[in-house]
Design a protein around this motif. Structure first.
Motif, short mmCIF file in Angstrom:
data_model
loop_
_atom_site.label_atom_id
_atom_site.label_comp_id
_atom_site.label_asym_id
_atom_site.label_seq_id
_atom_site.Cartn_x
_atom_site.Cartn_y
_atom_site.Cartn_z
N ASN B 218 0.84 -1.21 0.00
CA ASN B 218 0.00 0.00 0.00
C ASN B 218 0.87 1.25 0.00
O ASN B 218 0.57 2.23 -0.69
CB ASN B 218 -0.91 0.02 1.24
N GLU B 219 1.96 1.19 0.77
CA GLU B 219 2.85 2.35 0.87
C GLU B 219 3.47 2.66 -0.50
O GLU B 219 3.48 3.81 -0.95
CB GLU B 219 3.95 2.07 1.89
N ASP B 222 0.80 4.07 -2.84
CA ASP B 222 0.43 5.46 -2.51
C ASP B 222 1.49 6.44 -2.99
O ASP B 222 1.18 7.46 -3.59
CB ASP B 222 0.26 5.62 -0.99
#
Lengths: 57, 284
Positions: B218-219, B222
């Protein structure tokens, strides 16, 4: 595999069957790079542009 | 639907894009940028489709041709705005930082004297990069004052005025790899680790770097989407390092992304994703 002669040294340059216009082929004898200019009944090649300072991705 | 691919040298990627568009039953025309001429008044009789994938290997040729094509109301991927930022490492760093995308600390100087002074003030090691250029060319680790002075001398001798603008970046402490993420629109299509070839510190695939699949966390997702938005979006190759101190940092974004290395290890059809995005974005 088709073949075309190197305009520089007359060496035999192999052109893969799936090659397209704009692709680069190299002469195995003298190392010169050529761009495929036309690919049809006949294959035409021209000297490839040399790598520029702004080339890349 | 139809799509035009503009090239100045057909690489593996351009052939993959051509094949993908054909497989998806789109009509494709491949146009050599070196044959194109443009006029400001009536008289342009090009047979380009409204959506054009700009794939020139020469940054300036692609950039200025894109300006002309946008003038002719064509939808070019990537846009002039995106190409201008991504083709210039200084602009990329400025836009990344301005948009709060984690990026290495970067310094600029506008004369040899100021660059020298700046480098000794920051301390070594540092990385000196050219503003324009790719494949890791002229990206040099500077380990001491002597190397800095030598590189300044080299740069000052060069005829290119851009080489008198100095881009210095902190030397990021990272594992011997970086991450290349392929971003298409607002999606991270795939990501790979690029490991530097033996005896080489740069990880570029063009320099013999090896690819391995990287899990899209997810990091990572993003940061990549934020980075892509910061430079105007499109089809992009976002390069990141795993800074041991600060985590993921974006150090470069590639405008005419090469994806042969990524395609060799990824199970995603990158070329098809790019074509699909181009066709969809035209309909908007």
């Amino acid at each position: 595999m088709r073949k075309v002669n190197c305009p520089e040294c007359d060496g035999e340059i192999k052109v893969p069957d799936d090659a397209v216009k704009g692709e680069i082929v190299a002469c195995p004898d003298c190392g010169a790079n050529y761009e495929i200019e036309e690919i049809g009944k006949e294959i035409k090649i021209k000297p490839a542009e040399s790598v520029g300072e702004d080339w890349g991705e | 639907m139809g799509i035009t691919i503009i090239y100045d040298r057909v690489r593996w990627e351009e052939k993959a894009l051509f094949d993908a568009a054909n497989k998806m039953s789109h009509t494709v025309n491949m146009i050599d940028a070196k044959d194109i001429t443009i006029v400001t008044h009536n008289g342009n009789s090009h047979n380009y489709f409204d959506t054009i994938l700009q794939r020139c290997i020469s940054h300036y040729r692609g950039l200025y041709l894109t300006a002309c094509l946008e003038f002719l109301n064509k939808h070019v991927i990537n846009s002039y705005h995106t190409s201008e930022i991504c083709g210039n490492k200084m602009l990329t760093s400025l836009y990344l930082k301005k948009n709060n995308v984690p990026t290495p600390k970067t310094y600029f100087a506008f004369s040899a004297e100021a660059a020298n002074e700046l480098a000794s003030k920051i301390g070594y090691p540092l990385v000196l990069k050219p503003l324009i250029g790719s494949w890791g060319r002229m990206v040099v680790p500077i380990r001491d004052q002597e190397s800095m002075e030598f590189m300044i001398e080299v740069r000052e001798e060069d005829q290119n005025p851009l080489n008198r603008i100095y881009y210095l970046q902190e030397f990021v402490n990272r594992p011997p790899r970086d991450i290349r993420a392929i971003v298409v629109g607002e999606q991270v299509i795939t990501a790979i680790y690029r490991y530097a070839a033996s005896g080489e510190w740069r990880t570029n695939i063009a320099r013999g770097g090896k690819a391995e699949v990287c899990n899209i966390t997810n990091e990572l997702e993003d940061i990549c989407i934020k980075a892509a938005k910061a430079v105007g979006g499109g089809v992009l190759g976002v390069d990141l390092m795993e800074d041991i101190k600060n985590g993921l940092v974006v150090h470069e974004i590639n405008n005419t992304v090469e994806f042969k290395g990524a395609a060799s290890v990824s199970n995603k059809d990158i070329a098809a994703s790019i074509i699909e995005y181009a066709i969809k974005s035209e309909r908007r």
